[in-house]
Motif scaffolding. Structure first.
Motif, short mmCIF file in Angstrom:
data_model
loop_
_atom_site.label_atom_id
_atom_site.label_comp_id
_atom_site.label_asym_id
_atom_site.label_seq_id
_atom_site.Cartn_x
_atom_site.Cartn_y
_atom_site.Cartn_z
N ARG A 152 0.82 -1.21 0.00
CA ARG A 152 0.00 0.00 0.00
C ARG A 152 0.86 1.27 0.00
NH1 ARG A 152 -1.78 -0.23 4.77
NH2 ARG A 152 -1.22 -2.32 5.48
N ILE A 153 2.17 1.12 -0.30
CA ILE A 153 3.07 2.28 -0.38
C ILE A 153 3.33 2.63 -1.84
CG2 ILE A 153 5.39 3.12 0.14
CD1 ILE A 153 5.42 1.40 2.61
N SER A 154 3.28 3.90 -2.13
CA SER A 154 3.57 4.40 -3.50
C SER A 154 4.71 5.41 -3.43
CB SER A 154 2.32 5.07 -4.10
OG SER A 154 1.24 4.16 -4.17
N LEU A 155 5.47 5.51 -4.55
CA LEU A 155 6.62 6.41 -4.60
C LEU A 155 6.39 7.44 -5.70
CD1 LEU A 155 9.51 7.26 -3.82
CD2 LEU A 155 10.34 5.56 -5.49
N TYR A 156 6.71 8.72 -5.41
CA TYR A 156 6.56 9.82 -6.36
C TYR A 156 7.85 10.65 -6.35
CZ TYR A 156 1.69 8.45 -5.71
OH TYR A 156 0.54 7.73 -5.63
N ASP A 157 8.15 11.25 -7.49
CA ASP A 157 9.35 12.09 -7.55
C ASP A 157 9.06 13.45 -6.93
OD1 ASP A 157 7.83 13.45 -9.39
OD2 ASP A 157 8.95 12.70 -11.12
N GLN A 158 10.08 14.36 -7.03
CA GLN A 158 9.92 15.65 -6.38
C GLN A 158 8.81 16.48 -7.02
OE1 GLN A 158 12.54 14.45 -7.85
NE2 GLN A 158 13.76 15.98 -9.00
N ASP A 159 8.43 16.15 -8.23
CA ASP A 159 7.35 16.86 -8.91
C ASP A 159 6.00 16.18 -8.69
OD1 ASP A 159 9.13 18.74 -9.86
OD2 ASP A 159 9.62 17.46 -11.61
N LYS A 160 5.98 15.20 -7.84
CA LYS A 160 4.76 14.45 -7.47
C LYS A 160 4.24 13.60 -8.62
CE LYS A 160 3.33 17.79 -3.94
NZ LYS A 160 2.22 18.64 -3.42
N ASN A 161 5.13 13.20 -9.51
CA ASN A 161 4.78 12.26 -10.55
C ASN A 161 5.02 10.85 -10.04
OD1 ASN A 161 4.14 14.32 -12.47
ND2 ASN A 161 6.35 14.58 -12.84
N VAL A 162 4.14 9.94 -10.38
CA VAL A 162 4.24 8.59 -9.86
C VAL A 162 5.48 7.89 -10.40
CG1 VAL A 162 2.75 7.65 -11.68
CG2 VAL A 162 3.02 6.41 -9.52
N VAL A 163 6.21 7.25 -9.52
CA VAL A 163 7.33 6.39 -9.91
C VAL A 163 6.87 4.94 -9.91
CG1 VAL A 163 9.67 5.63 -9.32
CG2 VAL A 163 8.99 8.02 -8.97
N ILE A 164 6.18 4.57 -8.84
CA ILE A 164 5.59 3.24 -8.74
C ILE A 164 4.44 3.31 -7.72
CG2 ILE A 164 7.17 2.44 -6.92
CD1 ILE A 164 7.09 -0.32 -8.31
N GLY A 165 3.36 2.67 -8.06
CA GLY A 165 2.22 2.66 -7.14
C GLY A 165 1.02 3.34 -7.75
N ARG A 166 0.25 4.05 -6.93
CA ARG A 166 -0.98 4.69 -7.37
C ARG A 166 -0.65 5.86 -8.32
NH1 ARG A 166 -5.43 3.03 -4.44
NH2 ARG A 166 -4.91 1.66 -2.67
N THR A 167 -1.61 6.14 -9.18
CA THR A 167 -1.36 7.09 -10.27
C THR A 167 -1.07 8.49 -9.76
OG1 THR A 167 -2.86 5.81 -11.68
CG2 THR A 167 -2.26 8.02 -12.43
N THR A 168 -1.89 8.97 -8.84
CA THR A 168 -1.71 10.33 -8.33
C THR A 168 -1.42 10.30 -6.84
OG1 THR A 168 -4.08 10.60 -7.90
CG2 THR A 168 -3.27 11.25 -10.08
N LEU A 169 -0.73 11.33 -6.42
CA LEU A 169 -0.33 11.40 -5.01
C LEU A 169 -1.55 11.55 -4.10
CD1 LEU A 169 1.99 11.57 -2.95
CD2 LEU A 169 2.04 14.05 -3.33
N ASN A 170 -2.59 12.23 -4.59
CA ASN A 170 -3.76 12.49 -3.73
C ASN A 170 -4.59 11.25 -3.44
OD1 ASN A 170 -3.11 15.21 -3.61
ND2 ASN A 170 -4.30 15.71 -5.45
N GLU A 171 -4.31 10.16 -4.16
CA GLU A 171 -5.04 8.92 -3.88
C GLU A 171 -4.61 8.28 -2.56
OE1 GLU A 171 -4.97 6.16 -7.09
OE2 GLU A 171 -5.33 7.68 -8.62
N ASN A 172 -3.50 8.76 -2.02
CA ASN A 172 -3.00 8.24 -0.75
C ASN A 172 -3.50 9.10 0.41
OD1 ASN A 172 -0.79 6.17 -1.73
ND2 ASN A 172 -0.56 8.00 -2.99
#
Length: 460
Positions: free
Chosen positions: A103-123
């Motif tokens: 249930r962990i997702s990773l995003y870059d500094q621009d909040k683009n998904v690296v792996i996991g859920r598509t958008t940061l706000n889904e977490n």
């Protein structure tokens, strides 16, 4: 108890899960920071699912970035979702039991998904990844409580089912025990109620078998004693009525037969015949007086005038009044012990005590053979005085002696008044002695007859 225990357990368990997930996320952030410091890019993670699993899986150490074919995240989650639900015991559990890494997702500094859920706000929970106080990426987490089929919820639901089953079993057990205990407690009560109903109907033979040794058992025993007393009193009442009617019938029959004979001219109403009739009337009067005295004694109406009197003096005067009777029966009286006894002061009624001694001496004159002997002695202690009257033959069998204080009982079964009175004299003697706080007893006399012992408490 079920609601309290389950609510408390759920609250504590959820706190435990939140702390475990926060700890897991902190560990993952530390690994990602070290990884980014080495590779300066999130691209290796995006291209290698095994690498990502090594980072989010606490049982494995992160490996050096390698290039490999990308893995489908959904395949990974589907594979791990086949694991069985958590058991009842969470002691020494593996750290990935909550499946937090899935249930962990990773995003870059621009909040683009690296792996996991598509958008940061889904977490639900979002935390930055810092390197030298600079944001290099973001970590998103969907807590276990937000996931419908999470292992934590599965465990809580399992515990709810178990607690619910235990609660039903406890309620069932309590219900069964309540029935058993209620029957155990109400059984003796129902027996007592049934027994008292029988008593109110006049069935005094009713008895209760005690089933316990507690207060209800004591009550059952008391009930049985009460029933025994009532049954005995009823038998005594029947016997009393039977004996009373028999005693009254005898002189009445004699009176009627003599009067009818005079009426028919068989007997002449001369002085001898009239004296015979008067004697029968006197017998009737004596019986009625004895019955009245016993009835008054039974109802606590027998009058006693308490005064300090010398019981020796009362006995001596009674003996003097019977001097002529003793001479008539040729009885020798030995009462020298009274002269040396001194004063024996008791609290009582002089007339009643004289009545007691009169009844005893009358029995002696009636039953003792002519030419017999009568001894009167006195024994004193600091608290009581014992008067002993002994006469010569005949004696009374032990079986009859124990019944002499019963009303209307006479050793002479024929009830012929030439050999005795109404059978109430000794019963009156017992009543009078007990009313003065003493007692009276009968034993075999060393002279061959009966020995009567009267014990009375001394004043002071």
């Amino acid at each position: 108890m079920f609601v309290f225990i389950y609510t408390n357990f759920s609250h504590e368990f959820n706190d435990f899960v939140e702390k475990a997930e926060a700890k897991h996320v902190t560990t993952v952030k530390q690994k990602l920071t070290r990884f980014y410091a080495q590779s300066e890019s999130w691209q290796p993670i995006a291209e290698d699912m095994v690498l990502w699993r090594a980072i989010v899986d606490p049982e494995k150490e992160p490996v050096k970035p390698i290039v490999s074919e990308p893995r489908d995240t959904d395949d990974y989650q589907k594979k791990n979702s086949d694991n069985p639900a958590p058991s009842l015991l969470w002691l020494h559990h593996p750290e990935d039991l909550l499946k937090t890494g899935q249930r962990i997702s990773l995003y870059d500094q621009d909040k683009n998904v690296v792996i996991g859920r598509t958008t940061l706000n889904e977490n639900t929970q979002i935390e930055p990844i810092l390197l030298s106080n600079k944001i290099i990426g973001w970590v998103g987490l969907v807590p276990s409580r937000r996931v419908k089929d999470s292992p934590a919820k599965a465990f809580v639901n399992a515990q709810f089912q178990n607690y619910f089953i235990f609660t039903l079993l406890v309620i069932l057990l309590a219900f069964v025990m309540a029935i058993v205990l209620s029957r155990h407690l109400t059984k003796p009560i129902k027996q007592i109620v049934a027994g008292t109903n029988e008593l109110t109907k006049g069935n005094f033979a009713s008895r209760i078998i005690p089933t316990t040794k507690d207060e209800l058992g004591t009550l059952s025993n008391n009930f049985n004693e009460l029933a025994d007393t009532l049954e005995h009193n009823r038998e005594m009442r029947y016997q009393w009525m039977s004996d009373t009617s028999h005693e009254l019938r005898t002189p009445l029959s004699v009176l009627r037969s003599h009067l009818l004979a005079v009426q028919d001219g068989v007997f002449v109403a001369d002085e001898k015949r009239i004296n015979t009739l008067i004697g029968q009337v006197d017998n009737l009067n004596h019986i009625v007086d004895d019955i009245a005295q016993l009835a008054n004694s039974d109802t606590a109406k027998l009058t006693y005038d308490d005064a300090e009197i010398d019981v020796i003096e009362v006995l001596e005067k009674t003996l003097e009044s019977y001097t002529a009777r003793f001479e008539e029966q040729s009885l020798t009286l030995n009462s020298d012990a009274l002269k040396s006894a001194g004063k024996c002061i008791v609290s009582g009624d002089k007339d009643r005590l004289q009545q007691l001694f009169t009844n005893l001496l009358e029995n002696t004159c009636r039953y003792t053979h002519q030419g017999g002997q009568v001894n009167v002695t006195v024994n004193t202690t600091e608290t009581s005085v014992e008067l002993v009257l002994q006469d010569s033959a005949p004696s009374v069998l032990a079986a009859d002696r124990s019944k002499l204080f019963e009303r209307f009982y006479r050793v002479e079964k024929s009830r012929n008044r030439d050999f005795g009175g109404s059978g109430l004299g000794l019963a009156l003697c017992k009543q009078i002695a007990e009313a003065h706080g003493g007692h009276i007893s009968l034993e075999d006399s060393p002279l061959g007859g009966l020995e009567v012992k009267i014990s009375l408490p001394l004043v002071g």
